[in-house]
Design an enzyme around this catalytic site. Structure first.
Site, PDB file in Angstrom:
ATOM      1  N   HIS A  86     -15.740 -22.675 -37.928  1.00 48.97           N
ATOM      2  CA  HIS A  86     -16.436 -23.960 -37.893  1.00 48.97           C
ATOM      3  C   HIS A  86     -17.739 -23.896 -37.117  1.00 48.97           C
ATOM      4  O   HIS A  86     -18.591 -24.756 -37.277  1.00 48.97           O
ATOM      5  CB  HIS A  86     -15.539 -25.028 -37.266  1.00 48.97           C
ATOM      6  N   HIS A 113     -24.452 -26.400 -34.009  1.00 47.28           N
ATOM      7  CA  HIS A 113     -24.254 -27.180 -35.228  1.00 47.28           C
ATOM      8  C   HIS A 113     -25.546 -27.193 -36.040  1.00 47.28           C
ATOM      9  O   HIS A 113     -26.639 -27.306 -35.474  1.00 47.28           O
ATOM     10  CB  HIS A 113     -23.871 -28.622 -34.896  1.00 47.28           C
TER      11      HIS A 113
END
Length: 246
Positions: A86, A113
């Site tokens: 992730h 991110h």
């Protein structure tokens, strides 16, 4: 023996600087296990749907306040880097601290991110770094650093050179990377209360978002995106009654 709730286990793993891939498979950033479904995937994830102070947010409607400078005492280095499916997450050596409003927090790990999770007046950035800290009681504080397209970032380059290509892999660092070198020179910040941006979406997290972005090259963003294989940002959540201090 005191029972440890699943949400608490997830936070403890986060503070340890690692998240096992087996646990990560419980949720994703798209499809039937995507953000809009997180709250229904596990009872421990209820706050993802019912929380009133969720992160990230679109930072807007700023309130002027006399925010004292954050005191940084980062003395350590990134020790290892992990691809957990992730994100890319870097563990940090013990003994590095930041202090804000008289509260001291130890840096535990750094992750990334793309595109950015937080927005500034509706503007989204190509990359966002989260420097995750905890105080002696386990309360969390996260420094968010936004990146805008520009010159190659030499410190991210060192990290990216070590990124494992396969999910679940972890590598030791062959080059030295200091957390303070990932911060902008001007360290003015926005402050608000929020949550983890991944399940279990635990609230009570102090967010300190750097006002000034750092540069990152388009190629570096592409490199990260290709390793992760998908966008890994939670959509902006309602600000509700919270205020954003600056």
């Amino acid at each position: 023996m005191k029972k440890i709730l699943p949400a608490t286990v997830a936070v403890l793993m986060l503070l340890a600087g690692t998240m096992a891939y087996a646990a990560e498979e419980q949720w994703s950033y798209a499809g039937e296990k995507g953000p809009e479904h997180w709250a229904r995937l596990d009872p421990a994830f209820t706050l993802c749907g019912q929380g009133a102070n969720q992160s990230p947010v679109n930072l807007t409607g700023f309130i002027e306040a006399e925010l004292e400078p954050i005191k940084f005492d980062y003395t350590g280095l990134v020790t290892k880097i992990q691809h957990n499916g992730h994100t890319v997450q870097a563990a940090y050596s013990a003994g590095s601290f930041m202090t804000v409003n008289g509260r001291q927090f130890e840096l535990r790990q750094i992750h990334f991110h793309t595109p950015s999770e937080h927005q500034l007046d509706g503007k989204q950035f190509p990359l966002e770094a989260h420097l995750v800290h905890a105080d002696a009681k386990g309360q969390l504080a996260v420094i968010a650093v936004l990146s805008s397209l520009g010159a190659e970032n030499p410190n991210l380059k060192k990290l990216w050179q070590q990124i494992p290509q396969e999910v679940g892999q972890e590598e030791g660092m062959a080059t030295q990377v200091r957390a303070d070198h990932l911060l902008p020179e001007n360290r003015e910040y926005y402050r608000l209360n929020g949550s983890l941006t991944t399940p279990p979406c635990t609230e009570g997290v102090l967010w300190l978002v750097m006002k000034n972005p750092v540069a990152v090259s388009e190629e570096q963003v592409k490199q990260f995106s290709e390793v992760i294989g998908h966008p890994n940002n939670r959509p902006a959540q309602p600000l509700n009654a919270r205020v954003v201090l600056q």
